[in-house]
Motif scaffolding. Sequence first.
Motif, PDB file in Angstrom:
ATOM      1  N   GLN A  43       0.931  -1.311   0.081  1.00 20.73           N
ATOM      2  CA  GLN A  43      -0.055  -0.044  -0.071  1.00 20.73           C
ATOM      3  C   GLN A  43       0.855   1.194   0.109  1.00 20.73           C
ATOM      4  O   GLN A  43       0.398   2.302  -0.577  1.00 20.73           O
ATOM      5  N   CYS A  44       1.980   1.311   0.709  1.00 22.33           N
ATOM      6  CA  CYS A  44       2.944   2.348   0.730  1.00 22.33           C
ATOM      7  C   CYS A  44       3.895   2.317  -0.284  1.00 22.33           C
ATOM      8  O   CYS A  44       4.690   3.350  -0.254  1.00 22.33           O
ATOM      9  N   GLY A  45       4.300   1.030  -0.502  1.00 19.09           N
ATOM     10  CA  GLY A  45       5.657   0.778  -1.440  1.00 19.09           C
ATOM     11  C   GLY A  45       6.907   0.364  -0.616  1.00 19.09           C
ATOM     12  O   GLY A  45       7.834   0.728  -1.300  1.00 19.09           O
ATOM     13  N   ARG A  46       6.649   0.217   0.714  1.00 21.86           N
ATOM     14  CA  ARG A  46       7.834  -0.119   1.506  1.00 21.86           C
ATOM     15  C   ARG A  46       8.480  -1.277   0.979  1.00 21.86           C
ATOM     16  O   ARG A  46       7.852  -2.214   1.091  1.00 21.86           O
TER      17      ARG A  46
END
Length: 66
Positions: A43-46
């Motif tokens: 979802q946040c690209g981590r």
Amino acid sequence: MQELDTATLAKSLQAAHVPGAAWLTMHGDQIKSAHEFGLADPQCGRLVEHNTLFTIASLSKPVTAV
């Protein structure tokens, strides 16, 4: 000891829609190689890093019992 084919493993994880993973190979008590793949949080690209924690649910009992 046969070396892990990391490219094949990464392709298999992608085909199974696994967003990210980390694995290492050991011989005795020595770490021979460590690898990270994909996203820890899509979802946040981590990205997955060497210290990313994963929830493995009930899989932990058979893995740690060995």
